[in-house]
Design an enzyme around this catalytic site. Structure first.
Site, PDB file in Angstrom:
ATOM      1  N   ALA A  91      75.167  42.076  39.423  1.00 20.60           N
ATOM      2  CA  ALA A  91      74.996  40.864  38.623  1.00 20.60           C
ATOM      3  C   ALA A  91      76.349  40.208  38.361  1.00 20.60           C
ATOM      4  CB  ALA A  91      74.291  41.179  37.306  1.00 20.60           C
ATOM      5  N   ASP A  92      77.349  41.011  38.044  1.00 19.57           N
ATOM      6  CA  ASP A  92      78.710  40.493  37.871  1.00 19.57           C
ATOM      7  C   ASP A  92      79.250  39.923  39.179  1.00 19.57           C
ATOM      8  OD1 ASP A  92      79.617  40.844  35.159  1.00 19.57           O
ATOM      9  OD2 ASP A  92      79.533  42.996  35.470  1.00 19.57           O
ATOM     10  N   LEU A  93      79.087  40.673  40.253  1.00 22.97           N
ATOM     11  CA  LEU A  93      79.675  40.267  41.525  1.00 22.97           C
ATOM     12  C   LEU A  93      79.073  38.964  42.044  1.00 22.97           C
ATOM     13  CD1 LEU A  93      79.830  43.782  43.200  1.00 22.97           C
ATOM     14  CD2 LEU A  93      81.769  42.455  42.347  1.00 22.97           C
TER      15      LEU A  93
ATOM     16  N   ASP B 232      76.278  43.484  32.886  1.00 22.52           N
ATOM     17  CA  ASP B 232      75.645  43.649  34.185  1.00 22.52           C
ATOM     18  C   ASP B 232      74.289  44.343  34.090  1.00 22.52           C
ATOM     19  OD1 ASP B 232      76.114  43.739  37.350  1.00 22.52           O
ATOM     20  OD2 ASP B 232      75.296  45.671  36.707  1.00 22.52           O
TER      21      ASP B 232
ATOM     22  N   GLY C  83      80.376  36.014  40.089  1.00 25.13           N
ATOM     23  CA  GLY C  83      81.724  35.649  40.503  1.00 25.13           C
ATOM     24  C   GLY C  83      81.749  34.899  41.819  1.00 25.13           C
TER      25      GLY C  83
END
Length: 405
Positions: free
Chosen positions: A178-180, A150, A183
């Site tokens: 960035a991860d969220l 992230d 997803g």
């Protein structure tokens, strides 16, 4: 108000079965969203170790051995321990795929192909399978083999150059955006692929690169650069295209003031008793205010310091001027609106302890998200799922003795 868990099946994705080969945050965010909307999620975890985030602690939820991090993105999932590096584990994956509609994975590019579980390999055997790959940099391009993290993506994707005080260092966002985003974009891609399959019967690969999604949500700042060729500066809490749109000190703290257009700015000046500010040609339009943003800040700061945050919120909200306090998380979860919207769900965990998780924000009038099962303990559903595949108790015991499950 805490929302009780909804245990009945239901949701727009009811009937879809997802094989979840994800871990940490981006992939589990995608599969939890699918699970909240009704899909059955079978989460494959490494025997004994499990998802990395099981060890991301403290904090651990009181009364359990589970990290709060893991609990946040793994509800509505069945946990099956399985070593996919072993041929016996791969055979079980294929048994599962025979009845699965979607596979979601976030391994490094090419890693699953070593086990015969890559997109090309599985598409040939299961042409209706939707295969979602979430990686740091996508399946193609010079960076494709690199791992994605992230903070690394926030740095490379530009948001860190935009975040922080003008004279301070670059800053990452306080949550792993960035991860969220990866997803959530992955979930959107899967839903589009599901619709395509309804029409054609064909599956496809959904290729999500965290850097791609990060560039996509640069939004107005990205467009500002494309329009001018100039790198936007860090502005702290100020807006690059609107002024005033920032924090101001009050008599006892801070307030966010969001004035979106010229009529609102005039109304703001009238409300605070400073019509003279609105009459100043340097403040007459949003464009001139943006050009003179430092002067706007210097002029309004002493005005905002004359009252408390609570007083200003009451006065400005009555005049329909965008404003709000800068809440700590303790304030957020005690906020009457957040409570009225039931943004926290309480679920019965396998440990016997009731745990709280943050609710799904998608509000559907006919098929709302459901909260059918709490985030599982490691391997909680291994025996049930394998029995459903036709394996006997003796066969499962043998697999366990071999370290396959």
């Amino acid at each position: 108000m805490t929302q009780p868990a909804v245990t009945q099946a239901g949701g727009p994705l009811t009937g879809l079965r997802v094989l979840d080969l994800t871990r940490v945050l981006a992939g589990p965010t995608c599969t939890q969203m699918l699970g909240d909307l009704g899909a059955e999620i079978i989460k494959i975890e490494r025997p004994e170790a499990g998802d990395d985030t099981r060890g991301f602690a403290p904090p651990v939820w009181p009364g359990t051995t589970e990290s709060a991090y893991f609990l946040g993105v793994n509800r509505n999932k069945q946990s099956v321990t399985l070593d996919i590096a072993k041929p016996e584990g791969q055979a079980i994956i294929h048994k599962l795929l025979a009845s699965c509609d979607i596979l979601v994975e976030n391994f490094k590019v090419g890693a699953l192909a070593k086990y015969g579980l890559g997109w090309e390999q599985l598409h040939a055997q299961y042409p209706a399978l939707i295969y979602c790959s979430i990686t740091g940099f996508g399946q193609t391009g010079p960076y494709a083999p690199r791992p994605g993290y992230d903070a690394l993506i926030q740095a490379m994707g530009g948001v860190m150059s935009l975040t922080g005080e003008p004279n301070g260092p670059p800053q990452k966002v306080g949550v792993p955006v960035a991860d969220l985003f990866a997803g959530l974009y992955g979930c959107i891609g899967v839903l589009a692929a599901v619709n395509h399959r309804h029409a054609t019967g064909q599956g496809q690969q959904v290729d999500i690169g965290m850097l791609d999604t990060h560039v996509a949500w640069l939004a107005n700042q990205g467009m500002n650069y494309l329009a001018t060729g100039e790198n936007p500066p860090r502005l702290g809490n100020q807006h690059p295209n609107i002024s005033p749109y920032q924090e101001f000190p009050t008599k006892d703290g801070y307030i966010i003031l969001a004035v979106g257009n010229d009529p609102t700015f005039l109304r703001f000046c009238q409300t605070v008793g400073r019509e003279d500010i609105a009459a100043d040609e340097r403040f007459a339009t949003n464009a001139t205010r943006v050009a003179n943003r430092d002067l706007v800040t210097a002029t309004l700061t002493p005005v905002m310091q004359t009252r408390t945050t609570t007083e200003w919120v009451g006065i400005l909200e009555a005049a329909k001027i965008g404003c709000g306090p800068i809440n700590r998380l303790s304030d957020v979860f005690e906020d009457p609106h957040v409570m009225a919207r039931e943004c926290v769900v309480e679920m019965e965990h396998a440990s016997g302890t009731r745990v709280q998780v943050i609710a799904n924000p998608v509000r559907l009038s006919a098929t709302p998200p459901t909260y059918r099962s709490a985030p599982p303990v490691l391997g909680q559903h291994t025996d049930v799922v394998l029995t459903g595949l036709g394996l006997s108790e003796a066969e499962i015991a043998g697999l366990r003795a071999q370290g396959v499950v």
